[in-house]
Design an enzyme around this catalytic site. Sequence first.
Site, PDB file in Angstrom:
ATOM      1  N   SER A  35     -14.486  40.009 -40.188  1.00  0.00           N
ATOM      2  CA  SER A  35     -14.642  38.570 -40.414  1.00  0.00           C
ATOM      3  C   SER A  35     -13.906  37.765 -39.344  1.00  0.00           C
ATOM      4  O   SER A  35     -14.249  36.620 -39.081  1.00  0.00           O
ATOM      5  CB  SER A  35     -14.139  38.181 -41.811  1.00  0.00           C
ATOM      6  OG  SER A  35     -12.794  38.583 -41.981  1.00  0.00           O
ATOM      7  N   PHE A  82      -2.515  44.112 -43.002  1.00  0.00           N
ATOM      8  CA  PHE A  82      -2.644  42.892 -42.204  1.00  0.00           C
ATOM      9  C   PHE A  82      -3.776  42.001 -42.703  1.00  0.00           C
ATOM     10  O   PHE A  82      -3.761  40.796 -42.468  1.00  0.00           O
ATOM     11  CB  PHE A  82      -2.968  43.233 -40.736  1.00  0.00           C
ATOM     12  CG  PHE A  82      -1.868  43.922 -39.990  1.00  0.00           C
ATOM     13  CD1 PHE A  82      -0.767  43.213 -39.543  1.00  0.00           C
ATOM     14  CD2 PHE A  82      -1.933  45.282 -39.719  1.00  0.00           C
ATOM     15  CE1 PHE A  82       0.247  43.846 -38.832  1.00  0.00           C
ATOM     16  CE2 PHE A  82      -0.926  45.917 -39.013  1.00  0.00           C
ATOM     17  CZ  PHE A  82       0.165  45.202 -38.569  1.00  0.00           C
ATOM     18  N   SER A 126       5.382  35.971 -43.566  1.00  0.00           N
ATOM     19  CA  SER A 126       5.523  34.961 -42.516  1.00  0.00           C
ATOM     20  C   SER A 126       6.781  34.135 -42.727  1.00  0.00           C
ATOM     21  O   SER A 126       7.218  33.926 -43.872  1.00  0.00           O
ATOM     22  CB  SER A 126       4.293  34.042 -42.581  1.00  0.00           C
ATOM     23  OG  SER A 126       4.499  32.898 -41.807  1.00  0.00           O
ATOM     24  N   TYR A 151      -2.380  28.753 -47.724  1.00  0.00           N
ATOM     25  CA  TYR A 151      -2.119  29.968 -46.935  1.00  0.00           C
ATOM     26  C   TYR A 151      -0.668  30.418 -47.127  1.00  0.00           C
ATOM     27  O   TYR A 151      -0.388  31.580 -47.444  1.00  0.00           O
ATOM     28  CB  TYR A 151      -2.404  29.730 -45.444  1.00  0.00           C
ATOM     29  CG  TYR A 151      -1.829  30.829 -44.573  1.00  0.00           C
ATOM     30  CD1 TYR A 151      -2.435  32.075 -44.514  1.00  0.00           C
ATOM     31  CD2 TYR A 151      -0.648  30.634 -43.836  1.00  0.00           C
ATOM     32  CE1 TYR A 151      -1.891  33.105 -43.743  1.00  0.00           C
ATOM     33  CE2 TYR A 151      -0.099  31.654 -43.067  1.00  0.00           C
ATOM     34  CZ  TYR A 151      -0.725  32.886 -43.022  1.00  0.00           C
ATOM     35  OH  TYR A 151      -0.179  33.902 -42.281  1.00  0.00           O
ATOM     36  N   LYS A 155       1.339  33.957 -49.059  1.00  0.00           N
ATOM     37  CA  LYS A 155       2.390  34.864 -48.575  1.00  0.00           C
ATOM     38  C   LYS A 155       3.527  34.942 -49.601  1.00  0.00           C
ATOM     39  O   LYS A 155       4.065  36.007 -49.867  1.00  0.00           O
ATOM     40  CB  LYS A 155       2.912  34.411 -47.210  1.00  0.00           C
ATOM     41  CG  LYS A 155       1.859  34.499 -46.103  1.00  0.00           C
ATOM     42  CD  LYS A 155       1.363  35.931 -45.896  1.00  0.00           C
ATOM     43  CE  LYS A 155       0.234  36.044 -44.912  1.00  0.00           C
ATOM     44  NZ  LYS A 155      -0.428  37.352 -44.916  1.00  0.00           N
ATOM     45  N   ASN A 181       6.618  33.704 -34.596  1.00  0.00           N
ATOM     46  CA  ASN A 181       5.346  33.301 -33.965  1.00  0.00           C
ATOM     47  C   ASN A 181       4.855  34.345 -32.957  1.00  0.00           C
ATOM     48  O   ASN A 181       5.279  34.320 -31.803  1.00  0.00           O
ATOM     49  CB  ASN A 181       5.514  31.936 -33.293  1.00  0.00           C
ATOM     50  CG  ASN A 181       5.788  30.857 -34.326  1.00  0.00           C
ATOM     51  OD1 ASN A 181       6.884  30.795 -34.872  1.00  0.00           O
ATOM     52  ND2 ASN A 181       4.797  30.060 -34.632  1.00  0.00           N
ATOM     53  N   GLY A 299       3.213  17.459 -41.477  1.00  0.00           N
ATOM     54  CA  GLY A 299       3.498  18.802 -42.000  1.00  0.00           C
ATOM     55  C   GLY A 299       4.182  19.725 -41.005  1.00  0.00           C
ATOM     56  O   GLY A 299       4.537  20.851 -41.363  1.00  0.00           O
ATOM     57  N   ASP A 300       4.364  19.293 -39.743  1.00  0.00           N
ATOM     58  CA  ASP A 300       5.007  20.184 -38.771  1.00  0.00           C
ATOM     59  C   ASP A 300       6.500  20.313 -39.055  1.00  0.00           C
ATOM     60  O   ASP A 300       7.199  19.312 -39.260  1.00  0.00           O
ATOM     61  CB  ASP A 300       4.810  19.676 -37.334  1.00  0.00           C
ATOM     62  CG  ASP A 300       3.575  20.260 -36.680  1.00  0.00           C
ATOM     63  OD1 ASP A 300       3.047  21.262 -37.213  1.00  0.00           O
ATOM     64  OD2 ASP A 300       3.127  19.719 -35.654  1.00  0.00           O
TER      65      ASP A 300
HETATM   66  N1  LIG Z   1      -0.793  35.538 -36.078  1.00  0.00           N
HETATM   67  C1  LIG Z   1       0.192  34.871 -36.650  1.00  0.00           C
HETATM   68  O1  LIG Z   1       0.667  33.871 -36.110  1.00  0.00           O
HETATM   69  C2  LIG Z   1       0.786  35.333 -37.968  1.00  0.00           C
HETATM   70  C3  LIG Z   1       2.040  34.845 -38.385  1.00  0.00           C
HETATM   71  C4  LIG Z   1       2.565  35.275 -39.613  1.00  0.00           C
HETATM   72  C5  LIG Z   1       1.841  36.160 -40.399  1.00  0.00           C
HETATM   73  N2  LIG Z   1       0.618  36.598 -39.977  1.00  0.00           N
HETATM   74  C6  LIG Z   1      -0.135  37.511 -40.836  1.00  0.00           C
HETATM   75  O2  LIG Z   1      -0.335  38.722 -40.132  1.00  0.00           O
HETATM   76  C7  LIG Z   1      -1.583  39.303 -40.520  1.00  0.00           C
HETATM   77  C8  LIG Z   1      -2.410  39.600 -39.294  1.00  0.00           C
HETATM   78  O3  LIG Z   1      -2.587  38.406 -38.552  1.00  0.00           O
HETATM   79  P1  LIG Z   1      -3.452  38.366 -37.217  1.00  0.00           P
HETATM   80  O4  LIG Z   1      -2.950  37.245 -36.406  1.00  0.00           O
HETATM   81  O5  LIG Z   1      -3.545  39.712 -36.634  1.00  0.00           O
HETATM   82  O6  LIG Z   1      -4.850  37.934 -37.839  1.00  0.00           O
HETATM   83  P2  LIG Z   1      -6.343  38.390 -37.460  1.00  0.00           P
HETATM   84  O7  LIG Z   1      -7.267  37.442 -38.109  1.00  0.00           O
HETATM   85  O8  LIG Z   1      -6.461  38.604 -35.989  1.00  0.00           O
HETATM   86  O9  LIG Z   1      -6.436  39.818 -38.184  1.00  0.00           O
HETATM   87  C9  LIG Z   1      -6.756  39.964 -39.542  1.00  0.00           C
HETATM   88  C10 LIG Z   1      -7.862  40.988 -39.649  1.00  0.00           C
HETATM   89  O10 LIG Z   1      -8.174  41.181 -41.028  1.00  0.00           O
HETATM   90  C11 LIG Z   1      -9.580  41.231 -41.181  1.00  0.00           C
HETATM   91  N3  LIG Z   1      -9.871  40.819 -42.565  1.00  0.00           N
HETATM   92  C12 LIG Z   1      -9.680  39.593 -43.126  1.00  0.00           C
HETATM   93  N4  LIG Z   1     -10.074  39.604 -44.415  1.00  0.00           N
HETATM   94  C13 LIG Z   1     -10.524  40.858 -44.678  1.00  0.00           C
HETATM   95  C14 LIG Z   1     -11.071  41.507 -45.827  1.00  0.00           C
HETATM   96  N5  LIG Z   1     -11.289  40.839 -46.981  1.00  0.00           N
HETATM   97  N6  LIG Z   1     -11.423  42.809 -45.746  1.00  0.00           N
HETATM   98  C15 LIG Z   1     -11.240  43.494 -44.588  1.00  0.00           C
HETATM   99  N7  LIG Z   1     -10.738  42.952 -43.470  1.00  0.00           N
HETATM  100  C16 LIG Z   1     -10.383  41.639 -43.513  1.00  0.00           C
HETATM  101  C17 LIG Z   1     -10.153  40.318 -40.100  1.00  0.00           C
HETATM  102  O11 LIG Z   1     -11.468  40.643 -39.734  1.00  0.00           O
HETATM  103  C18 LIG Z   1      -9.159  40.561 -38.959  1.00  0.00           C
HETATM  104  O12 LIG Z   1      -9.603  41.613 -38.110  1.00  0.00           O
HETATM  105  C19 LIG Z   1      -2.219  38.326 -41.502  1.00  0.00           C
HETATM  106  O13 LIG Z   1      -1.898  38.738 -42.811  1.00  0.00           O
HETATM  107  C20 LIG Z   1      -1.529  37.015 -41.188  1.00  0.00           C
HETATM  108  O14 LIG Z   1      -1.505  36.153 -42.283  1.00  0.00           O
HETATM  109  C21 LIG Z   1       0.080  36.212 -38.780  1.00  0.00           C
END
Ligand SMILES: NC(=O)c1ccc[n+]([C@@H]2O[C@H](COP(=O)([O-])OP(=O)(O)OC[C@H]3O[C@@H](n4cnc5c(N)ncnc54)[C@H](O)[C@@H]3O)[C@@H](O)[C@H]2O)c1
Length: 342
Positions: A35, A82, A126, A151, A155, A181, A299-300
């Site tokens: 997705s 993830f 996060s 969102y 978490k 980040n 919100g920042d």
């Molecule tokens: N990138 C950031 O800044 C950040 C910061 C804090 C926390 N996070 C958390 O880290 C995790 C990974 O983040 P990211 O930046 O790699 O995001 P991303 O969107 O690149 O990766 C998430 C992956 O999960 C897959 N996915 C989503 N819903 C799904 C489902 N129902 N079934 C199967 N696959 C599904 C998506 O296709 C994607 O490949 C997330 O949980 C996000 O909330 C990210």
Amino acid sequence: MVKILVTGGLGFIGSHTVVELQNEGYEVVIIDDLSNSSEKVLDGITAITGKTPLFEKLDLKDKAGVEAFFAKHSDVKGVIHFAASKAVGESVKEPLLYYENNISTLVYILKELKKLPSAAFIFSSSCTVYGQADELPITENAPVKQAESPYGNTKQIGEEIIQDTCKVVPTLKAIALRYFNPIGAHESVEIGELPIGVPQNLVPFITQTAIGLRQELSVFGDDYPTPDGTCIRDYIHVVDLAKAHVIALGRLLQGKNKSNYETFNLGTGKGSSVLEVVKSFEKVSGKSLNYKIVDRREGDIISAYADTNKANDELGWKTKLSLDDAMSSAWKWEQKVRFNEY
Ligand SMILES: NC(=O)c1ccc[n+]([C@@H]2O[C@H](COP(=O)([O-])OP(=O)(O)OC[C@H]3O[C@@H](n4cnc5c(N)ncnc54)[C@H](O)[C@@H]3O)[C@@H](O)[C@H]2O)c1
């Protein structure tokens, strides 16, 4: 070989973590519904590690599909979870999508892990759980503040669900990693961040502006109480972040954890302002970035950076890569993505 399930393993942080897991000799099986990612990411992982991970295309909201996966892969020893939706703005407009995708998937996986003789679970949390912390740097003991978005709430609720489950399932050990980040790309430039649509985060917005995909970067406010007036965040190189997951997993698998549920901050400990990030980009790319200062955005949070002592001392993990390293890799990745039709 120890088999580890990585959900969302084709995404930004997931793909970098799969590389580090395979480099450490783990057998990886990825679940992703694509997705927010592409199956081509598998080629990048294979190019770096010389090994293609197992991949099952599955939407984790499909409860029966999750059950069938664990029936087939009953030898999974750990899960790094993830998979989630992560766009803060979208979560405000579509809260139920976020609660469904981020909460139901977690519950379905934990229900399966409960059935295993033992299981290690790493959760992507996060620093958003801290909101605007009262004290900086932010320790793991800082109070969790009322979430600013659905969102962020997923978490907080996610952490509570895991904690409650660990209390009653002694065979389950979990760690919630609170990322600051994450930015940058793998030094090989085989994998990186692939934002769909307009990037929500600063660094891909900078690189897309520099390459001509966006006209200019808006810097939201330069009258905050910070040295240059712009907001401060703790930018961590995604490869450093990925390595922390492997260490946290090893801690659980080797029984070195101090309790069945633990939390760790993952950051560098150093805050950088928006203008410092722009300057770092200009330095490593040799390009001048088109940006303008606009009004503050609602919100920042003004400033957030991690106290890394717990992760440094308990996990024995420390970041090695700098902001310049991250900006340089992000810029190389952007050029590859644009000019090679990734
Ligand atoms: N990138 C950031 O800044 C950040 C910061 C804090 C926390 N996070 C958390 O880290 C995790 C990974 O983040 P990211 O930046 O790699 O995001 P991303 O969107 O690149 O990766 C998430 C992956 O999960 C897959 N996915 C989503 N819903 C799904 C489902 N129902 N079934 C199967 N696959 C599904 C998506 O296709 C994607 O490949 C997330 O949980 C996000 O909330 C990210």
